[in-house]
Design an enzyme around this catalytic site. Structure first.
Site, short mmCIF file in Angstrom:
data_model
loop_
_atom_site.label_atom_id
_atom_site.label_comp_id
_atom_site.label_asym_id
_atom_site.label_seq_id
_atom_site.Cartn_x
_atom_site.Cartn_y
_atom_site.Cartn_z
N GLY A 22 28.79 38.71 40.11
CA GLY A 22 28.15 39.47 40.91
C GLY A 22 26.31 39.52 41.02
O GLY A 22 25.66 39.06 40.17
N CYS A 58 31.72 43.16 37.86
CA CYS A 58 30.69 42.79 37.83
C CYS A 58 30.15 42.03 36.05
O CYS A 58 30.74 41.65 35.57
CB CYS A 58 29.55 44.47 37.35
SG CYS A 58 29.92 45.42 39.11
N TYR A 87 39.56 32.88 39.79
CA TYR A 87 37.87 32.78 40.36
C TYR A 87 37.22 33.66 39.93
O TYR A 87 36.11 32.21 39.81
CB TYR A 87 38.97 33.91 41.94
CG TYR A 87 37.78 33.96 42.83
CD1 TYR A 87 36.91 32.71 43.75
CD2 TYR A 87 37.07 35.15 43.07
CE1 TYR A 87 36.05 32.65 44.30
CE2 TYR A 87 35.64 35.45 43.37
CZ TYR A 87 35.00 34.03 44.26
OH TYR A 87 33.83 34.77 44.88
N CYS A 137 43.17 45.52 46.16
CA CYS A 137 43.45 46.40 44.66
C CYS A 137 42.05 47.24 44.86
O CYS A 137 41.68 47.19 45.33
CB CYS A 137 42.11 44.35 44.16
SG CYS A 137 41.60 44.88 42.47
N CYS A 167 43.46 40.96 34.79
CA CYS A 167 43.24 41.30 36.26
C CYS A 167 43.33 39.17 36.50
O CYS A 167 43.33 38.59 35.21
CB CYS A 167 42.29 40.85 36.43
SG CYS A 167 41.38 40.63 38.16
N CYS A 189 48.08 41.16 35.27
CA CYS A 189 47.62 42.54 36.44
C CYS A 189 47.85 41.46 37.58
O CYS A 189 47.06 40.45 37.29
CB CYS A 189 46.53 43.40 36.99
SG CYS A 189 47.08 44.41 37.95
N ASN A 246 32.13 47.21 34.15
CA ASN A 246 32.60 46.28 35.23
C ASN A 246 34.59 46.72 35.43
O ASN A 246 34.88 46.90 34.02
CB ASN A 246 32.51 45.34 34.89
CG ASN A 246 33.73 44.12 34.90
OD1 ASN A 246 34.22 43.06 34.74
ND2 ASN A 246 34.04 43.86 36.47
N GLY A 247 33.98 47.66 36.21
CA GLY A 247 36.23 47.73 37.04
C GLY A 247 35.83 48.97 38.23
O GLY A 247 34.54 49.51 38.90
N ASP A 307 42.14 25.41 47.87
CA ASP A 307 41.20 26.35 47.34
C ASP A 307 42.01 27.15 46.19
O ASP A 307 43.03 27.29 46.16
CB ASP A 307 41.12 27.41 48.90
CG ASP A 307 39.61 27.40 48.67
OD1 ASP A 307 39.36 28.28 47.82
OD2 ASP A 307 39.62 28.53 50.04
N ASP A 308 41.25 27.86 45.84
CA ASP A 308 42.18 29.51 44.67
C ASP A 308 42.63 29.66 45.58
O ASP A 308 43.65 30.66 44.23
CB ASP A 308 40.78 29.87 44.33
CG ASP A 308 39.39 30.76 45.24
OD1 ASP A 308 40.32 31.72 44.91
OD2 ASP A 308 39.10 29.70 45.21
N SER A 316 35.06 26.32 42.94
CA SER A 316 36.47 27.54 42.39
C SER A 316 37.52 26.13 42.92
O SER A 316 39.04 26.53 41.40
CB SER A 316 37.11 28.85 42.16
OG SER A 316 36.65 29.51 43.86
N CYS A 358 47.53 42.44 43.17
CA CYS A 358 47.54 42.36 44.57
C CYS A 358 48.97 41.14 44.92
O CYS A 358 49.24 41.06 46.20
CB CYS A 358 46.24 41.81 44.79
SG CYS A 358 45.72 40.43 43.34
S1 SF4 Z 1 44.73 44.05 41.85
FE1 SF4 Z 1 44.42 42.21 41.81
S2 SF4 Z 1 42.57 42.06 41.65
FE2 SF4 Z 1 42.95 43.64 41.58
S3 SF4 Z 1 42.99 44.02 39.19
FE3 SF4 Z 1 44.75 43.12 39.33
S4 SF4 Z 1 45.19 41.10 39.66
FE4 SF4 Z 1 43.22 41.64 39.51
#
Ligand code: SF4
Length: 484
Positions: free
Chosen positions: A57, A30, A269, A409, A263, A460, A131-132, A372-373, A310, A463
């Site tokens: 969002g 968000c 993105y 994620c 992230c 992070c 957000n999160g 593409d992203d 993107s 994913c």
């Molecule tokens: S798992 Fe992927 S989408 Fe989720 S916070 Fe980590 S890097 Fe971002």
């Protein structure tokens, strides 16, 4: 107060059926915003701030304001411009505000899950924007009264309310309770006189601080500062809590220190290209991703075509580095967004054609690199490839500005469980075959991290790598495929 109506503390308009007792939902990424602007109409500033955060969002939007005596909240399903008009903004009085734009899964698009959340605590009433996603809601649900909470954001609000009812000030309540939260949480919280911004210790989601005349602004992205003429001061650090009052800004660090883990998809993105994170402009970082992808996976073609929007900076970088012409071969239907008018089944079957259109005059008879992203579920990409083929492209070489998305994620990007992720358990060749492309290449993780321009260990990448920076519920339905 019912916007446009009289004044009674903290009334909020309910426009849709409140969800019954629902499970705690996840899957929100968000936009949050907060402003403390003495002498200004804070609701109007929040409105434009949210406008700049609309991309984060589109399910619902909301603003809470304080005039020093009472908090008023208005929120509803829809885009910012659909939710608010002059009359509603005029009824949101005061020079302090927080705002929220919400992204969610389709199943939880109910008014009750929109934000800011609100708790009527008399003179200590609070409103919160989040957000999160938290990763320990089941534990928190035993610790705090979750009976009125249908989301993790509601549960945090309840936890704060309990601390405030026990006698703590808002900053003290946050400093006491927030260390109990695990996972991703960037919050804007206010009571009648205090605005607080806070990031979780790993800083999964961004937050920046700006100055506006005698006042202060906090926002998910710098673009929300720019739109209201606020001056960027700095990013709020992971684990930092900024407390804003008429006395100025205080900085506190209520958590044990942790390695920052923003992230990486904020760079790929989520964030607007004109926003800055870790001091880097996102557009430039995405261009560098394309340059690295060209170095890593050059192919002899006629044109480079982005998937809007993107994919555009990455395609520009790819084309420049490869020395191949950049062509806008796909056009986005910009205003389709979230229309809230359901398309008919036959229109739904058109899939990606509702959003993008291919131009045979640009694509016909040409060998194409399509940029593409990312690819998450893959169904849209497959339709897109077919559309480009039907427009006459003779070869399609798909280039993706991030590595294969193989793991779910838990921190705010709703990508479903592993069984829905195209790349989970698959080799790149299998994915290329499914998508019916002539070749497929993903940007390698090292290249992606280097392209951000930020410290590689500050992200992070769970994913993409399967390395989760926090404990996550490994038995959750999200892990339907075995870890491999
Ligand atoms: S798992 Fe992927 S989408 Fe989720 S916070 Fe980590 S890097 Fe971002």
């Amino acid at each position: 107060m019912e916007p446009g109506g009289g004044s009674s503390r903290g009334m909020i308009r309910r426009v849709a059926e409140k969800a019954a007792v629902t499970p705690l939902t996840i899957g929100e990424s968000c936009g949050v915003f907060g402003v403390f602007a003495p002498g200004e109409e804070a609701a109007r500033l929040a409105y434009f701030g949210l406008f700049a955060l609309q991309h984060r969002g589109q399910e619902s939007a909301g603003i809470a304001t304080s005039d020093g005596n009472a908090i008023t909240v208005y929120k509803d399903l829809g885009l910012v411009a659909q939710v608010f008009d002059e009359g509603k903004l005029a009824s949101l009085t005061g020079d302090m505000a927080i705002g929220h734009t919400r992204y969610s899964t389709t199943g939880s698009t109910v008014w009750a899950n929109s934000q800011p959340t609100y708790r009527d605590l008399g003179d200590a009433s609070i409103a919160l924007s989040h957000n999160g996603n938290l990763t320990n809601t089941s534990v928190l649900g035993q610790q705090f009264d979750r009976s009125g909470a249908s989301t993790d954001s509601e549960l945090m609000t309840q936890a704060l309310a309990e601390a405030i009812e026990a006698g703590a000030s808002l900053p003290k309540a946050i400093a006491t309770v927030a260390p109990e939260f695990e996972g991703a949480f960037t919050l804007a919280i206010m009571d009648r006189k205090t605005l607080v911004g806070i990031r979780d210790p790993m800083g999964f989601r961004p937050l920046c601080l700006g100055a506006l005349g005698e006042g202060w602004v906090i926002a998910s992205e710098t673009a929300a500062l720019d739109i209201i003429g606020a001056k960027f001061v700095r990013e709020v650090s992971p684990g930092e809590m900024v407390v804003i009052t008429s006395d100025g800004v205080e900085s506190h660090f209520p958590f044990a220190a942790a390695q920052p883990q923003m992230c990486v998809f904020e760079f790929v993105y989520f964030a607007r290209p004109d926003s800055r994170l870790y001091g880097e402009e996102i557009h430039s970082a995405r261009r560098r991703m394309g340059e690295r992808l060209a170095e890593q996976s050059h192919v002899d073609v006629d044109i480079v075509v982005p998937v809007p929007e993107s994919g555009i900076p990455g395609a520009q970088g790819y084309a420049a580095r490869a020395g191949i012409p950049y062509i806008d071969g796909l056009v986005k239907n910009r205003y389709i967004g979230r229309t809230f008018i359901n398309p008919s089944q036959s229109m739904r079957d058109l899939g990606v054609r509702m959003k993008l259109n291919a131009m045979p005059g640009e694509l016909g008879g040409r060998r194409v690199v399509l940029v593409d992203d990312s690819i998450v579920r893959g169904s849209t990409t497959r339709q897109l490839v077919q559309m480009v083929r039907e427009a006459g492209a003779t070869e399609i070489h798909l280039r993706i500005l991030s590595p294969p998305y193989r793991w779910p994620c838990f921190y705010g990007m709703d990508t479903g469980d592993r069984s829905t992720l195209l790349a989970a358990g698959k080799e790149v060749a299998d994915i290329a075959e499914y998508l019916a492309v002539d070749s497929l290449a993903y940007l390698e993780l090292d290249g992606l991290l280097a392209a951000t321009g930020a410290p590689a260990d500050g992200f992070c990448t769970a994913c993409l790598s399967g390395n989760y920076p926090t404990d996550v519920p490994m038995t959750a339905d999200k892990f339907l495929l075995e870890r491999s």
